[in-house]
Design a protein around this motif. Structure first.
Motif, mmCIF file in Angstrom:
data_model
loop_
_atom_site.group_PDB
_atom_site.id
_atom_site.type_symbol
_atom_site.label_atom_id
_atom_site.label_comp_id
_atom_site.label_asym_id
_atom_site.label_seq_id
_atom_site.Cartn_x
_atom_site.Cartn_y
_atom_site.Cartn_z
ATOM 1 N N ASN A 288 -2.859 3.401 9.686
ATOM 2 C CA ASN A 288 -1.601 3.845 9.074
ATOM 3 C C ASN A 288 -1.747 5.228 8.444
ATOM 4 O O ASN A 288 -0.827 6.053 8.509
ATOM 5 C CB ASN A 288 -1.127 2.836 8.035
ATOM 6 N N SER A 289 -2.896 5.482 7.842
ATOM 7 C CA SER A 289 -3.120 6.785 7.216
ATOM 8 C C SER A 289 -3.210 7.889 8.266
ATOM 9 O O SER A 289 -2.645 8.982 8.097
ATOM 10 C CB SER A 289 -4.401 6.754 6.380
ATOM 11 N N ILE A 290 -3.915 7.629 9.363
ATOM 12 C CA ILE A 290 -4.012 8.620 10.433
ATOM 13 C C ILE A 290 -2.622 8.927 10.993
ATOM 14 O O ILE A 290 -2.266 10.089 11.219
ATOM 15 C CB ILE A 290 -4.950 8.121 11.551
ATOM 16 N N ASN A 291 -1.826 7.882 11.201
ATOM 17 C CA ASN A 291 -0.474 8.086 11.734
ATOM 18 C C ASN A 291 0.409 8.887 10.786
ATOM 19 O O ASN A 291 1.394 9.512 11.224
ATOM 20 C CB ASN A 291 0.176 6.739 12.049
ATOM 21 N N ARG A 292 0.059 8.897 9.507
ATOM 22 C CA ARG A 292 0.794 9.692 8.526
ATOM 23 C C ARG A 292 0.213 11.098 8.377
ATOM 24 O O ARG A 292 0.662 11.874 7.526
ATOM 25 C CB ARG A 292 0.794 8.979 7.181
ATOM 26 N N GLY A 293 -0.827 11.399 9.167
ATOM 27 C CA GLY A 293 -1.410 12.727 9.130
ATOM 28 C C GLY A 293 -2.458 12.922 8.054
ATOM 29 O O GLY A 293 -2.828 14.065 7.752
ATOM 30 N N MET A 294 -2.961 11.828 7.503
ATOM 31 C CA MET A 294 -3.980 11.925 6.467
ATOM 32 C C MET A 294 -5.366 12.011 7.079
ATOM 33 O O MET A 294 -5.654 11.355 8.083
ATOM 34 C CB MET A 294 -3.908 10.708 5.527
ATOM 35 N N ASP A 295 -6.238 12.819 6.465
ATOM 36 C CA ASP A 295 -7.643 12.830 6.856
ATOM 37 C C ASP A 295 -8.318 11.571 6.312
ATOM 38 O O ASP A 295 -7.827 10.943 5.363
ATOM 39 C CB ASP A 295 -8.333 14.081 6.314
ATOM 40 N N ILE A 296 -9.469 11.209 6.902
ATOM 41 C CA ILE A 296 -10.126 9.946 6.579
ATOM 42 C C ILE A 296 -11.597 10.168 6.244
ATOM 43 O O ILE A 296 -12.306 10.877 6.963
ATOM 44 C CB ILE A 296 -10.048 8.957 7.768
ATOM 45 N N VAL A 297 -12.054 9.553 5.162
ATOM 46 C CA VAL A 297 -13.479 9.455 4.856
ATOM 47 C C VAL A 297 -13.799 7.973 4.692
ATOM 48 O O VAL A 297 -13.152 7.275 3.903
ATOM 49 C CB VAL A 297 -13.843 10.223 3.572
ATOM 50 N N MET A 298 -14.784 7.497 5.445
ATOM 51 C CA MET A 298 -15.113 6.070 5.434
ATOM 52 C C MET A 298 -16.509 5.824 4.885
ATOM 53 O O MET A 298 -17.466 6.490 5.282
ATOM 54 C CB MET A 298 -15.021 5.497 6.855
ATOM 55 N N PRO B 149 0.832 -1.217 0.000
ATOM 56 C CA PRO B 149 0.000 0.000 0.000
ATOM 57 C C PRO B 149 0.865 1.264 0.000
ATOM 58 O O PRO B 149 1.760 1.400 0.838
ATOM 59 C CB PRO B 149 -0.804 -0.104 1.298
ATOM 60 N N VAL B 150 0.588 2.155 -0.917
ATOM 61 C CA VAL B 150 1.259 3.456 -0.949
ATOM 62 C C VAL B 150 0.294 4.489 -0.365
ATOM 63 O O VAL B 150 -0.729 4.797 -0.969
ATOM 64 C CB VAL B 150 1.668 3.848 -2.380
ATOM 65 N N LEU B 151 0.624 5.002 0.798
ATOM 66 C CA LEU B 151 -0.246 5.957 1.483
ATOM 67 C C LEU B 151 0.411 7.334 1.457
ATOM 68 O O LEU B 151 0.766 7.917 2.485
ATOM 69 C CB LEU B 151 -0.510 5.498 2.921
ATOM 70 N N GLU B 152 0.564 7.862 0.252
ATOM 71 C CA GLU B 152 1.171 9.171 0.044
ATOM 72 C C GLU B 152 0.091 10.115 -0.470
ATOM 73 O O GLU B 152 -0.116 10.252 -1.670
ATOM 74 C CB GLU B 152 2.325 9.077 -0.963
ATOM 75 N N GLY B 153 -0.630 10.738 0.439
ATOM 76 C CA GLY B 153 -1.702 11.635 0.033
ATOM 77 C C GLY B 153 -2.195 12.459 1.201
ATOM 78 O O GLY B 153 -1.627 12.420 2.310
ATOM 79 N N ASP B 154 -3.251 13.210 0.947
ATOM 80 C CA ASP B 154 -3.840 14.054 1.983
ATOM 81 C C ASP B 154 -5.047 13.410 2.642
ATOM 82 O O ASP B 154 -5.395 13.760 3.773
ATOM 83 C CB ASP B 154 -4.266 15.402 1.376
ATOM 84 N N ILE B 155 -5.705 12.506 1.927
ATOM 85 C CA ILE B 155 -6.949 11.926 2.443
ATOM 86 C C ILE B 155 -7.109 10.488 1.945
ATOM 87 O O ILE B 155 -6.805 10.188 0.787
ATOM 88 C CB ILE B 155 -8.160 12.788 2.048
ATOM 89 N N LEU B 156 -7.557 9.623 2.839
ATOM 90 C CA LEU B 156 -7.897 8.248 2.478
ATOM 91 C C LEU B 156 -9.403 8.122 2.386
ATOM 92 O O LEU B 156 -10.119 8.471 3.338
ATOM 93 C CB LEU B 156 -7.374 7.267 3.535
ATOM 94 N N VAL B 157 -9.889 7.628 1.252
ATOM 95 C CA VAL B 157 -11.311 7.309 1.092
ATOM 96 C C VAL B 157 -11.431 5.794 1.177
ATOM 97 O O VAL B 157 -10.940 5.071 0.304
ATOM 98 C CB VAL B 157 -11.862 7.834 -0.245
ATOM 99 N N GLU B 158 -12.062 5.308 2.245
ATOM 100 C CA GLU B 158 -12.075 3.878 2.560
ATOM 101 C C GLU B 158 -13.410 3.253 2.173
ATOM 102 O O GLU B 158 -14.444 3.574 2.747
ATOM 103 C CB GLU B 158 -11.822 3.701 4.055
ATOM 104 N N CYS B 159 -13.387 2.368 1.177
ATOM 105 C CA CYS B 159 -14.639 1.703 0.774
ATOM 106 C C CYS B 159 -14.410 0.237 0.423
ATOM 107 O O CYS B 159 -15.009 -0.281 -0.517
ATOM 108 C CB CYS B 159 -15.327 2.448 -0.368
ATOM 109 N N THR B 160 -13.535 -0.418 1.188
ATOM 110 C CA THR B 160 -13.406 -1.860 1.050
ATOM 111 C C THR B 160 -14.630 -2.526 1.682
ATOM 112 O O THR B 160 -15.351 -1.909 2.467
ATOM 113 C CB THR B 160 -12.130 -2.364 1.745
#
Length: 338
Positions: free
Chosen positions: A111-121, A84-95
């Motif tokens: 992992n995304s939160i720990n990298r400072g990314m915002d999250i939309v689930m 997984p490459v988590l290089e961004g500003d926001i993760l959109v999670e729809c698994t």
């Protein structure tokens, strides 16, 4: 303002999100001065990532799931990664939602939160299994986390409870939060067909998945109710705290009996206080045909908030399909950054 998006899950909802993002990108740029760039997609068999943005038009022709990721890598081999490459500003999670362990989405989110990314689930699994952990971690890392699409797809149940009812005490909630079960019960009521016939019709029309036990057995409804309760009533419940009965045992005679009483059977989600404790229930129940919730037809959903200062607030509708869920995710992204 430019924001880079990582998408986890390229199923029906994930692909619809890609389409909707491409369709709305000019409008979002013009209205909100927000440029959204889809840089990566995670799937179980790999990841595609391009820092300048993936080729959206080519993604349209890719099949769902990992097959789509692999096809895109044939188009651009340098874009494929086996991690997984988590290089961004926001993760959109729809698994797909895994309500037992949280599934791979839980690790993606942490992992995304720990990298400072915002999250939309959009998926519910991680919220059902690890709600408090995720909220606490997001607060600690000072990142935004939104999940309105996980509580009824396009129907803004969480938005209404969080923003519109601010400073009001919610006395109880009653809702129909699953479009599939509402469609089945409505078809049984209107055309006197059996549960099995209504379910098969729902599958053929794409309203129900072929694996539909989470819907039919009330688990999906219970998961949404649980997330609403933990978000709006500050409970710290798990799925075991919800009393759950699905619609699998509803027969023609139950529907007929309800009709004779001028009632209709609906799968209701209920949150109410009893002896100083919030009670959460999902159960089929006979309600008046002409009541607000009794009038909800087809695969529509609805919710009724009873409050101390604003009275009863009623919300109905919201597309029960991948496009509606994708629209909820896009709305959450915009609301994070405007």
């Amino acid at each position: 303002m430019i924001k880079k998006i990582i998408l986890s899950g390229f199923g029906n909802v994930g692909k619809e999100f890609v389409k909707l993002l491409n369709e709305k990108k000019s409008y979002i740029k013009e209205k909100y001065d927000l440029t959204l760039v889809l840089c990566g997609i995670l799937e179980k068999d790999g990841c595609i990532y391009e820092d300048r943005g993936l080729d959206m038009s080519y993604l349209y022709d890719c099949p769902l799931g990992s097959r789509g990721i692999l096809k895109y890598s044939d188009f651009n081999r340098e874009a494929f990664y086996n991690y997984p490459v988590l290089e961004g500003d926001i993760l959109v999670e729809c698994t797909p939602s895994n309500i037992e362990t949280g599934g791979p989405s839980l690790n993606y989110i942490i992992n995304s939160i720990n990298r400072g990314m915002d999250i939309v689930m959009l998926s519910k699994g991680a919220l059902v299994t690890n709600f408090n952990q995720l909220i606490e971690l997001a607060n600690k890392k000072d990142v935004k986390i939104k999940y309105s699409g996980a509580t009824a797809a396009a129907l803004p149940t969480l938005d209404l409870g969080t923003y519109s009812l601010a400073a009001s005490q919610i006395k109880n909630i009653t809702g129909i939060l699953n479009g599939t079960t509402n469609y089945i019960l409505n078809r049984m009521f209107e055309d006197d067909i059996s549960f099995e016939e209504a379910l098969q019709e729902a599958v053929e029309k794409g309203i129900a998945e072929r694996e539909n036990s989470m819907d039919i057995d009330g688990i999906d409804s219970a998961s949404k109710l649980l997330i609403l309760s933990n978000s709006l009533m500050d409970t710290t419940y798990s799925l075991e705290d919800v009393s759950i009965t699905g619609i699998r045992d509803i027969k023609k005679q139950h529907i007929l009996q309800a009709k004779e009483e001028n009632k209709v059977i609906k799968l209701l989600c209920k949150a109410y206080a009893k002896d100083g404790k919030w009670m959460l229930e999902v159960t089929p129940e006979k309600i008046d045909t002409n009541s607000l919730l009794g009038n909800i037809k087809g695969s529509n959903k609805g919710i009724l908030f009873n409050t101390d200062t604003m009275g009863e607030i009623y919300l109905i509708g919201g597309a029960s399909n991948p496009r509606g869920a994708a629209a909820a995710a896009l709305k959450d992204i915009i609301n994070i950054y405007i």
